[in-house]
Motif scaffolding. Structure first.
Motif, PDB file in Angstrom:
ATOM      1  N   ARG A 161     -63.583  14.398 -43.596  1.00 31.80           N
ATOM      2  CA  ARG A 161     -62.767  15.604 -43.790  1.00 31.80           C
ATOM      3  C   ARG A 161     -61.938  15.916 -42.553  1.00 31.80           C
ATOM      4  O   ARG A 161     -60.762  16.244 -42.646  1.00 31.80           O
ATOM      5  CB  ARG A 161     -63.671  16.808 -44.092  1.00 31.80           C
ATOM      6  N   LEU A 162     -62.571  15.773 -41.390  1.00 32.54           N
ATOM      7  CA  LEU A 162     -61.868  16.086 -40.143  1.00 32.54           C
ATOM      8  C   LEU A 162     -60.767  15.074 -39.847  1.00 32.54           C
ATOM      9  O   LEU A 162     -59.817  15.374 -39.125  1.00 32.54           O
ATOM     10  CB  LEU A 162     -62.867  16.128 -38.973  1.00 32.54           C
ATOM     11  N   LEU A 163     -60.892  13.875 -40.416  1.00 34.01           N
ATOM     12  CA  LEU A 163     -59.872  12.846 -40.180  1.00 34.01           C
ATOM     13  C   LEU A 163     -58.633  13.075 -41.042  1.00 34.01           C
ATOM     14  O   LEU A 163     -57.539  12.619 -40.694  1.00 34.01           O
ATOM     15  CB  LEU A 163     -60.452  11.455 -40.471  1.00 34.01           C
ATOM     16  N   GLN A 164     -58.798  13.765 -42.164  1.00 32.26           N
ATOM     17  CA  GLN A 164     -57.675  13.932 -43.105  1.00 32.26           C
ATOM     18  C   GLN A 164     -56.401  14.492 -42.484  1.00 32.26           C
ATOM     19  O   GLN A 164     -55.329  13.920 -42.655  1.00 32.26           O
ATOM     20  CB  GLN A 164     -58.103  14.767 -44.307  1.00 32.26           C
ATOM     21  N   PRO A 165     -56.507  15.600 -41.731  1.00 24.31           N
ATOM     22  CA  PRO A 165     -55.275  16.166 -41.170  1.00 24.31           C
ATOM     23  C   PRO A 165     -54.546  15.228 -40.204  1.00 24.31           C
ATOM     24  O   PRO A 165     -53.363  15.433 -39.942  1.00 24.31           O
ATOM     25  CB  PRO A 165     -55.761  17.425 -40.420  1.00 24.31           C
ATOM     26  N   PHE A 166     -55.229  14.200 -39.713  1.00 27.09           N
ATOM     27  CA  PHE A 166     -54.573  13.247 -38.795  1.00 27.09           C
ATOM     28  C   PHE A 166     -53.455  12.487 -39.503  1.00 27.09           C
ATOM     29  O   PHE A 166     -52.531  11.999 -38.863  1.00 27.09           O
ATOM     30  CB  PHE A 166     -55.587  12.254 -38.213  1.00 27.09           C
ATOM     31  N   GLN A 167     -53.588  12.369 -40.837  1.00 27.45           N
ATOM     32  CA  GLN A 167     -52.585  11.622 -41.601  1.00 27.45           C
ATOM     33  C   GLN A 167     -51.182  12.203 -41.429  1.00 27.45           C
ATOM     34  O   GLN A 167     -50.199  11.486 -41.524  1.00 27.45           O
ATOM     35  CB  GLN A 167     -52.952  11.649 -43.095  1.00 27.45           C
ATOM     36  N   ALA A 168     -51.137  13.509 -41.170  1.00 28.76           N
ATOM     37  CA  ALA A 168     -49.830  14.166 -41.057  1.00 28.76           C
ATOM     38  C   ALA A 168     -49.200  13.979 -39.682  1.00 28.76           C
ATOM     39  O   ALA A 168     -48.033  14.298 -39.481  1.00 28.76           O
ATOM     40  CB  ALA A 168     -49.998  15.659 -41.352  1.00 28.76           C
ATOM     41  N   LEU A 169     -49.964  13.442 -38.731  1.00 30.25           N
ATOM     42  CA  LEU A 169     -49.432  13.356 -37.361  1.00 30.25           C
ATOM     43  C   LEU A 169     -48.381  12.251 -37.246  1.00 30.25           C
ATOM     44  O   LEU A 169     -48.522  11.173 -37.824  1.00 30.25           O
ATOM     45  CB  LEU A 169     -50.561  13.102 -36.350  1.00 30.25           C
ATOM     46  N   LEU A 170     -47.383  12.558 -36.458  1.00 27.35           N
ATOM     47  CA  LEU A 170     -46.215  11.698 -36.293  1.00 27.35           C
ATOM     48  C   LEU A 170     -46.555  10.250 -35.944  1.00 27.35           C
ATOM     49  O   LEU A 170     -45.976   9.310 -36.463  1.00 27.35           O
ATOM     50  CB  LEU A 170     -45.351  12.310 -35.168  1.00 27.35           C
ATOM     51  N   HIS A 171     -47.510  10.055 -35.046  1.00 30.92           N
ATOM     52  CA  HIS A 171     -47.770   8.714 -34.527  1.00 30.92           C
ATOM     53  C   HIS A 171     -48.813   7.944 -35.333  1.00 30.92           C
ATOM     54  O   HIS A 171     -49.095   6.800 -35.021  1.00 30.92           O
ATOM     55  CB  HIS A 171     -48.287   8.796 -33.081  1.00 30.92           C
ATOM     56  N   VAL A 172     -49.431   8.586 -36.329  1.00 32.25           N
ATOM     57  CA  VAL A 172     -50.586   7.958 -36.981  1.00 32.25           C
ATOM     58  C   VAL A 172     -50.154   7.109 -38.180  1.00 32.25           C
ATOM     59  O   VAL A 172     -49.534   7.611 -39.121  1.00 32.25           O
ATOM     60  CB  VAL A 172     -51.611   9.026 -37.413  1.00 32.25           C
ATOM     61  N   GLY A 173     -50.474   5.821 -38.142  1.00 31.54           N
ATOM     62  CA  GLY A 173     -50.126   4.920 -39.236  1.00 31.54           C
ATOM     63  C   GLY A 173     -51.257   4.760 -40.229  1.00 31.54           C
ATOM     64  O   GLY A 173     -51.045   4.733 -41.434  1.00 31.54           O
ATOM     65  N   ASP A 174     -52.474   4.637 -39.736  1.00 29.89           N
ATOM     66  CA  ASP A 174     -53.601   4.368 -40.637  1.00 29.89           C
ATOM     67  C   ASP A 174     -54.872   4.975 -40.054  1.00 29.89           C
ATOM     68  O   ASP A 174     -55.035   5.049 -38.839  1.00 29.89           O
ATOM     69  CB  ASP A 174     -53.775   2.849 -40.811  1.00 29.89           C
TER      70      ASP A 174
END
Ligand SMILES: *Cc1c(COP(=O)(O)O)cnc(C)c1O
Length: 455
Positions: A362-375
């Motif tokens: 759950r805590l990893l989900q919002p990382f998807q929206a970050l500019l630099h995050v591909g996967d």
């Protein structure tokens, strides 16, 4: 002994005399290193008393936190008896009891334990056992003395382990020293070498492996694999069913399956061993990192009765497995490993881990929206976040940008220790990390990625 050296003195001496692993020392000496003096639970504490969350479990070894009372006590109790006696020609109680306990929890069918000191030696031993096993079983069939492994594999840094590994950056320089092996493309769904998508691909990346096994089974002693997750490759997971197919193919073509559970073992994937996810039993299994709860170097290679029996014979048949180390079966390490398993039982570590694995997802989900995050890749309590320059094309940041390293530096200034693998930020906290600590780690990590400025 006089007064303990000051932090400044320690830094000077470190810079003057030490050579750190996987470290460009020319850069190292330009900065003041963090010198860790103590630990408590999920925290590391430096010589100045500053606290840091241990986001890597001290490179994937710590399970129940630092200074766990049960582990501390086990070490103190054993040291009051003896620190070490040799395993060559003698035995010792902790090593004996531990072997029995390991067999109890290991995938069904593994019955024998051969000790060593670290993950690399546990792998070397598996390779040597496999080759000697085939020599003794069917000498007339010709030598089965090569191995198949996946690209991106990492099995340790000694020469045999490097031979079956394939991380270009670590390994290419040593090519002249390595023995020849066969390589296959690993499943890597984010950067699929076949440009397919799971599950419609039907795990087509297995087909070339089947071809190799079919064509080369006469030469192949074994197939070595990190089950479920190629960790050092940058947390590259295998799709469900992959391991089962590999097990079937190895059995069909008479090739030993060697599971390197050095990173995945002891709860990291949510089960005691990764092989349990697919209910398979390898022919040989290497374990180390979490074996002593992250307290001391100890490793083991587990195998089946069938392989073990292949080494039995009269003394002068020379079927003995001629391999051993000065510290084989070290009683301190084995006493700690027993305490580690006690903690798993008494604290219901694996049961209590399950909601934390869900929370991590759950805590990893919002990382998807970050500019630099591909996967974002997660199995159990192991996670990798891959930073890319362009999310559409998946273009990686060039090596010299050191994107992962820069995020880790920011995170450190905010009180979280990370060790990235290239552009992949790796999070592998101790299994005992509390909900609040995990939330805190993820908050710092998110802020650190958001802060990253690359022009
Ligand atoms: C760390 C690791 C090794 C090597 O273990 P060392 O104790 O560092 O020698 C081997 N295989 C895997 C999968 C690892 O993660």
């Amino acid at each position: 002994m006089g007064r303990p050296p000051s932090t400044r003195q320690l830094i000077n001496w470190d810079h003057r005399h030490l050579w750190h692993p996987f470290t460009q020392m020319q850069e190292w000496v330009q900065e003041d290193p963090l010198i860790i003096e103590r630990g408590k639970g999920a925290y590391l504490i430096d010589t100045e008393g500053k606290k840091y969350l241990d986001g890597t479990s001290s490179i994937w070894v710590n399970l129940h936190g630092h200074r766990h009372p049960v582990l501390d006590r086990a070490l103190k109790q054993q040291i009051d008896k003896i620190a070490h006696s040799t395993f060559l020609g003698l035995s010792n109680p902790p090593a004996i009891v531990l072997a029995r306990e390991l067999i109890r929890i290991a995938p069904k069918g593994l019955t024998r334990v051969f000790y060593s000191d670290n993950g690399s030696t546990a792998v070397e031993i598996a390779l040597k056992m496999a080759v000697q096993y085939w020599q003794q079983l069917h000498p007339e069939a010709g030598p089965k003395n090569t191995f198949l492994h996946l690209k991106l594999a990492y099995h340790g840094d000694t020469i045999g382990a490097v031979s079956v590994g394939n991380i270009e950056l670590f390994h290419s320089r040593f090519k002249p020293l390595l023995f020849p092996t066969l390589e296959a493309e690993p499943p890597h769904c984010y950067r699929c070498p076949l440009h397919l998508t799971y599950p419609t691909c039907k795990v087509a990346c297995i087909d070339p492996i089947e071809q190799i096994l079919k064509a080369r089974h006469r030469d192949l002693a074994g197939f070595i694999i990190e089950p479920l997750m190629q960790a050092a490759a940058g947390m590259v997971p295998q799709p469900a069913g992959y391991l089962t197919r590999i097990r079937e193919l190895c059995s069909k073509h008479n090739i030993l399956l060697i599971a390197d559970e050095v990173a995945t073992g002891f709860g990291r994937t949510g089960t005691m061993f990764a092989c349990e996810h697919e209910q398979i039993t390898p022919d040989l299994m290497a374990i180390s990192k979490g074996l002593t709860g992250g307290y001391m170097p100890l490793a083991a290679t587990l195998t089946t009765e069938e392989i073990y029996r292949g080494f039995l014979g009269k003394y002068d048949e020379f079927k003995t497995f001629f391999h051993g180390h000065s510290f084989t079966g070290n009683p301190l390490g084995c006493a700690l490993a027993l305490a580690n398993l006690d903690v798993f039982r008494n604290e219901k570590t694996l049961v209590r881990l399950q909601p934390k694995i869900k929370l991590l997802a759950r805590l990893l989900q919002p990382f998807q929206a970050l500019l630099h995050v591909g996967d974002i890749r997660q199995i159990g309590f192991m996670a990798g976040i891959e930073l890319v320059r362009d999310r559409m094309t998946k273009e990686p940041y060039p090596f010299q940008v050191k994107a992962g390293h820069r995020v880790a530096s920011i995170a450190r200034s905010k009180g979280l220790i990370l060790r990235p693998i290239g552009n992949v930020l790796v999070l592998m906290p101790p299994l005992s990390t509390t909900v609040d600590e995990l939330k805190n780690m993820m908050k710092i990590l998110k802020e650190s990625i958001e802060t990253l400025q690359i022009d």
